[in-house]
Scaffold this motif. Sequence first.
Motif, PDB file in Angstrom:
ATOM      1  N   LEU A   1      15.147  -9.004  -6.090  1.00  0.00           N
ATOM      2  CA  LEU A   1      13.761  -8.816  -5.675  1.00  0.00           C
ATOM      3  C   LEU A   1      12.981 -10.127  -5.783  1.00  0.00           C
ATOM      4  O   LEU A   1      12.244 -10.513  -4.863  1.00  0.00           O
ATOM      5  CB  LEU A   1      13.105  -7.734  -6.532  1.00  0.00           C
ATOM      6  CG  LEU A   1      11.651  -7.379  -6.229  1.00  0.00           C
ATOM      7  CD1 LEU A   1      11.495  -6.875  -4.798  1.00  0.00           C
ATOM      8  CD2 LEU A   1      11.145  -6.322  -7.218  1.00  0.00           C
ATOM      9  N   LYS A   2      13.163 -10.825  -6.887  1.00  0.00           N
ATOM     10  CA  LYS A   2      12.469 -12.113  -7.069  1.00  0.00           C
ATOM     11  C   LYS A   2      12.902 -13.129  -6.021  1.00  0.00           C
ATOM     12  O   LYS A   2      12.079 -13.929  -5.550  1.00  0.00           O
ATOM     13  CB  LYS A   2      12.735 -12.641  -8.478  1.00  0.00           C
ATOM     14  CG  LYS A   2      12.073 -11.818  -9.576  1.00  0.00           C
ATOM     15  CD  LYS A   2      12.408 -12.355 -10.959  1.00  0.00           C
ATOM     16  CE  LYS A   2      11.722 -11.550 -12.046  1.00  0.00           C
ATOM     17  NZ  LYS A   2      12.058 -12.042 -13.417  1.00  0.00           N
ATOM     18  N   GLU A   3      14.159 -13.081  -5.637  1.00  0.00           N
ATOM     19  CA  GLU A   3      14.644 -13.993  -4.595  1.00  0.00           C
ATOM     20  C   GLU A   3      13.950 -13.720  -3.258  1.00  0.00           C
ATOM     21  O   GLU A   3      13.641 -14.659  -2.511  1.00  0.00           O
ATOM     22  CB  GLU A   3      16.159 -13.860  -4.438  1.00  0.00           C
ATOM     23  CG  GLU A   3      16.955 -14.464  -5.580  1.00  0.00           C
ATOM     24  CD  GLU A   3      18.451 -14.404  -5.339  1.00  0.00           C
ATOM     25  OE1 GLU A   3      19.163 -15.275  -5.872  1.00  0.00           O
ATOM     26  OE2 GLU A   3      18.904 -13.478  -4.613  1.00  0.00           O
ATOM     27  N   PHE A   4      13.694 -12.451  -2.970  1.00  0.00           N
ATOM     28  CA  PHE A   4      12.996 -12.117  -1.724  1.00  0.00           C
ATOM     29  C   PHE A   4      11.570 -12.666  -1.743  1.00  0.00           C
ATOM     30  O   PHE A   4      11.071 -13.142  -0.719  1.00  0.00           O
ATOM     31  CB  PHE A   4      13.000 -10.612  -1.496  1.00  0.00           C
ATOM     32  CG  PHE A   4      14.170 -10.136  -0.678  1.00  0.00           C
ATOM     33  CD1 PHE A   4      14.113 -10.114   0.716  1.00  0.00           C
ATOM     34  CD2 PHE A   4      15.351  -9.734  -1.287  1.00  0.00           C
ATOM     35  CE1 PHE A   4      15.191  -9.701   1.476  1.00  0.00           C
ATOM     36  CE2 PHE A   4      16.435  -9.313  -0.541  1.00  0.00           C
ATOM     37  CZ  PHE A   4      16.360  -9.300   0.850  1.00  0.00           C
ATOM     38  N   PHE A   5      10.922 -12.620  -2.880  1.00  0.00           N
ATOM     39  CA  PHE A   5       9.567 -13.164  -2.955  1.00  0.00           C
ATOM     40  C   PHE A   5       9.565 -14.680  -2.821  1.00  0.00           C
ATOM     41  O   PHE A   5       8.645 -15.262  -2.235  1.00  0.00           O
ATOM     42  CB  PHE A   5       8.892 -12.728  -4.255  1.00  0.00           C
ATOM     43  CG  PHE A   5       8.451 -11.293  -4.233  1.00  0.00           C
ATOM     44  CD1 PHE A   5       7.455 -10.862  -3.365  1.00  0.00           C
ATOM     45  CD2 PHE A   5       9.060 -10.356  -5.057  1.00  0.00           C
ATOM     46  CE1 PHE A   5       7.064  -9.535  -3.320  1.00  0.00           C
ATOM     47  CE2 PHE A   5       8.670  -9.029  -5.022  1.00  0.00           C
ATOM     48  CZ  PHE A   5       7.672  -8.616  -4.151  1.00  0.00           C
ATOM     49  N   GLN A   6      10.598 -15.327  -3.315  1.00  0.00           N
ATOM     50  CA  GLN A   6      10.704 -16.774  -3.149  1.00  0.00           C
ATOM     51  C   GLN A   6      10.937 -17.138  -1.687  1.00  0.00           C
ATOM     52  O   GLN A   6      10.404 -18.131  -1.184  1.00  0.00           O
ATOM     53  CB  GLN A   6      11.849 -17.312  -4.014  1.00  0.00           C
ATOM     54  CG  GLN A   6      11.579 -17.245  -5.510  1.00  0.00           C
ATOM     55  CD  GLN A   6      12.793 -17.647  -6.335  1.00  0.00           C
ATOM     56  OE1 GLN A   6      13.897 -17.821  -5.810  1.00  0.00           O
ATOM     57  NE2 GLN A   6      12.600 -17.788  -7.637  1.00  0.00           N
ATOM     58  N   ALA A   7      11.707 -16.306  -1.004  1.00  0.00           N
ATOM     59  CA  ALA A   7      12.032 -16.567   0.399  1.00  0.00           C
ATOM     60  C   ALA A   7      10.919 -16.150   1.347  1.00  0.00           C
ATOM     61  O   ALA A   7      10.867 -16.611   2.493  1.00  0.00           O
ATOM     62  CB  ALA A   7      13.327 -15.844   0.772  1.00  0.00           C
ATOM     63  N   ALA A   8      10.027 -15.275   0.886  1.00  0.00           N
ATOM     64  CA  ALA A   8       8.942 -14.771   1.740  1.00  0.00           C
ATOM     65  C   ALA A   8       7.618 -14.895   0.981  1.00  0.00           C
ATOM     66  O   ALA A   8       7.149 -13.926   0.374  1.00  0.00           O
ATOM     67  CB  ALA A   8       9.206 -13.330   2.141  1.00  0.00           C
ATOM     68  N   PRO A   9       7.010 -16.074   0.978  1.00  0.00           N
ATOM     69  CA  PRO A   9       5.777 -16.289   0.207  1.00  0.00           C
ATOM     70  C   PRO A   9       4.596 -15.454   0.665  1.00  0.00           C
ATOM     71  O   PRO A   9       3.597 -15.361  -0.042  1.00  0.00           O
ATOM     72  CB  PRO A   9       5.504 -17.783   0.394  1.00  0.00           C
ATOM     73  CG  PRO A   9       6.250 -18.166   1.623  1.00  0.00           C
ATOM     74  CD  PRO A   9       7.458 -17.297   1.660  1.00  0.00           C
ATOM     75  N   SER A  10       4.708 -14.828   1.830  1.00  0.00           N
ATOM     76  CA  SER A  10       3.610 -14.000   2.329  1.00  0.00           C
ATOM     77  C   SER A  10       3.709 -12.555   1.850  1.00  0.00           C
ATOM     78  O   SER A  10       2.876 -11.716   2.216  1.00  0.00           O
ATOM     79  CB  SER A  10       3.587 -14.009   3.862  1.00  0.00           C
ATOM     80  OG  SER A  10       4.757 -13.403   4.399  1.00  0.00           O
ATOM     81  N   ALA A  11       4.705 -12.243   1.009  1.00  0.00           N
ATOM     82  CA  ALA A  11       4.980 -10.847   0.648  1.00  0.00           C
ATOM     83  C   ALA A  11       4.143 -10.346  -0.520  1.00  0.00           C
ATOM     84  O   ALA A  11       3.806 -11.090  -1.439  1.00  0.00           O
ATOM     85  CB  ALA A  11       6.462 -10.671   0.328  1.00  0.00           C
ATOM     86  N   ALA A  12       3.846  -9.049  -0.475  1.00  0.00           N
ATOM     87  CA  ALA A  12       3.219  -8.326  -1.575  1.00  0.00           C
ATOM     88  C   ALA A  12       4.269  -7.415  -2.213  1.00  0.00           C
ATOM     89  O   ALA A  12       5.418  -7.370  -1.763  1.00  0.00           O
ATOM     90  CB  ALA A  12       2.032  -7.509  -1.071  1.00  0.00           C
ATOM     91  N   ILE A  13       3.888  -6.686  -3.258  1.00  0.00           N
ATOM     92  CA  ILE A  13       4.820  -5.799  -3.968  1.00  0.00           C
ATOM     93  C   ILE A  13       4.616  -4.371  -3.479  1.00  0.00           C
ATOM     94  O   ILE A  13       3.486  -3.896  -3.372  1.00  0.00           O
ATOM     95  CB  ILE A  13       4.598  -5.863  -5.491  1.00  0.00           C
ATOM     96  CG1 ILE A  13       5.145  -7.166  -6.076  1.00  0.00           C
ATOM     97  CG2 ILE A  13       5.306  -4.708  -6.200  1.00  0.00           C
ATOM     98  CD1 ILE A  13       4.252  -8.338  -5.935  1.00  0.00           C
ATOM     99  N   GLY A  14       5.696  -3.692  -3.161  1.00  0.00           N
ATOM    100  CA  GLY A  14       5.567  -2.307  -2.754  1.00  0.00           C
ATOM    101  C   GLY A  14       6.758  -1.841  -1.926  1.00  0.00           C
ATOM    102  O   GLY A  14       7.412  -2.667  -1.288  1.00  0.00           O
ATOM    103  N   GLU A  15       7.106  -0.652  -1.965  1.00  0.00           N
ATOM    104  CA  GLU A  15       6.418   0.444  -2.593  1.00  0.00           C
ATOM    105  C   GLU A  15       7.067   0.741  -3.930  1.00  0.00           C
ATOM    106  O   GLU A  15       8.282   0.878  -4.010  1.00  0.00           O
ATOM    107  CB  GLU A  15       6.465   1.675  -1.686  1.00  0.00           C
ATOM    108  CG  GLU A  15       5.843   2.914  -2.260  1.00  0.00           C
ATOM    109  CD  GLU A  15       5.852   4.101  -1.264  1.00  0.00           C
ATOM    110  OE1 GLU A  15       5.396   5.174  -1.659  1.00  0.00           O
ATOM    111  OE2 GLU A  15       6.317   3.931  -0.129  1.00  0.00           O
ATOM    112  N   ILE A  16       6.246   0.839  -4.962  1.00  0.00           N
ATOM    113  CA  ILE A  16       6.724   1.125  -6.305  1.00  0.00           C
ATOM    114  C   ILE A  16       5.958   2.345  -6.824  1.00  0.00           C
ATOM    115  O   ILE A  16       5.003   2.784  -6.192  1.00  0.00           O
ATOM    116  CB  ILE A  16       6.529  -0.083  -7.233  1.00  0.00           C
ATOM    117  CG1 ILE A  16       5.031  -0.390  -7.438  1.00  0.00           C
ATOM    118  CG2 ILE A  16       7.222  -1.306  -6.662  1.00  0.00           C
ATOM    119  CD1 ILE A  16       4.762  -1.525  -8.419  1.00  0.00           C
ATOM    120  N   GLY A  17       6.365   2.894  -7.969  1.00  0.00           N
ATOM    121  CA  GLY A  17       5.564   3.993  -8.480  1.00  0.00           C
ATOM    122  C   GLY A  17       6.278   4.982  -9.376  1.00  0.00           C
ATOM    123  O   GLY A  17       7.353   4.717  -9.933  1.00  0.00           O
TER     124      GLY A  17
END
Length: 312
Positions: free
Chosen positions: A79-95
């Motif tokens: 998951l952290k790797e995806f955020f590094q690769a996509a700086p425009s991303a937010a977190i979701g869907e979680i819950g």
Amino acid sequence: MKLFDAHCHLQDPRIFHKAPQLIESTVDSGVRHFAVNGVSEKDWHLVKQMSEHYSSVVPCFGLHPWFIHERTPHWLHTLKEFFQAAPSAAIGEIGLDKGSRGREIDFADQVEVFSQQLKLAKELNRPASIHCVRAFGDLLEILKSIGPFPAGVILHSYLGSAEMVPELSKLGAYFSFSGFLMSMKTQKAKKLLKMVSSERILLETDAPDALPKSGLDSLFLVDGDPSLRQEFHAQEENSTSNVGTPSDDQSHASKDSSALPKEMLNHPANIHNVLIYVASLLEMPKEELADLSYRNAVRIFSYEGSKVQMEK
């Protein structure tokens, strides 16, 4: 009017192959952005690809409570790797989910995975889109223990109590409303909406789910053409011809989307139906609600690296 779909799933396998047409027709209807939420390790790459292809798509990566039992041992690292690769991303869907599907999954496990992702949202200073079913007390306690959240948390398809709104707001919560709001009793829905400040209202479709309970003729259909609607009307006319003339109530009900097959999917352009319904409950012009909800969404999704830019 400009609109922002604050939560949807255009990568969902039920509609992914139709995504280009769905996005085109929805953008043509006035929707500027879609927050597209991944739900498991299996679809994060699809969300990323979609965001790279469409400037209107805001990618969101998260592990949904329904799918935590499928996670790999290295899910959080991935998951952290995806955020590094996509700086425009937010977190979701979680819950969290204590509903019929959520009960099948260990709740302590849900809490652990949810908390890890909330902490990541704080670390990255990104908003998080949250699913919550019959677990609002637990949700509030967890948000209090980890929060507040300056970057915001989005309580998607919010159907919680009006009384919880002030406490959740203090922690940084925004309240996003979808077609599911139409399942709530009107007076209860009005009370809820009146408790949410105008700066914290968002609109969404949750497409391909949450088909609004609206007039059939006002809905966009996923097929993108009128054939399904025409087929439905033909079946309707055939059935009524066999039983005589229907009453006004029967006629009205038959033209409601609830008469459609249960497997009918929601089109993201149906955010217009959500807009009209919420505006009517707030006794507010739809143009005013469209503007304020759009600005709220732009504000929460205008973080460093985002493709959404604050508008003056």
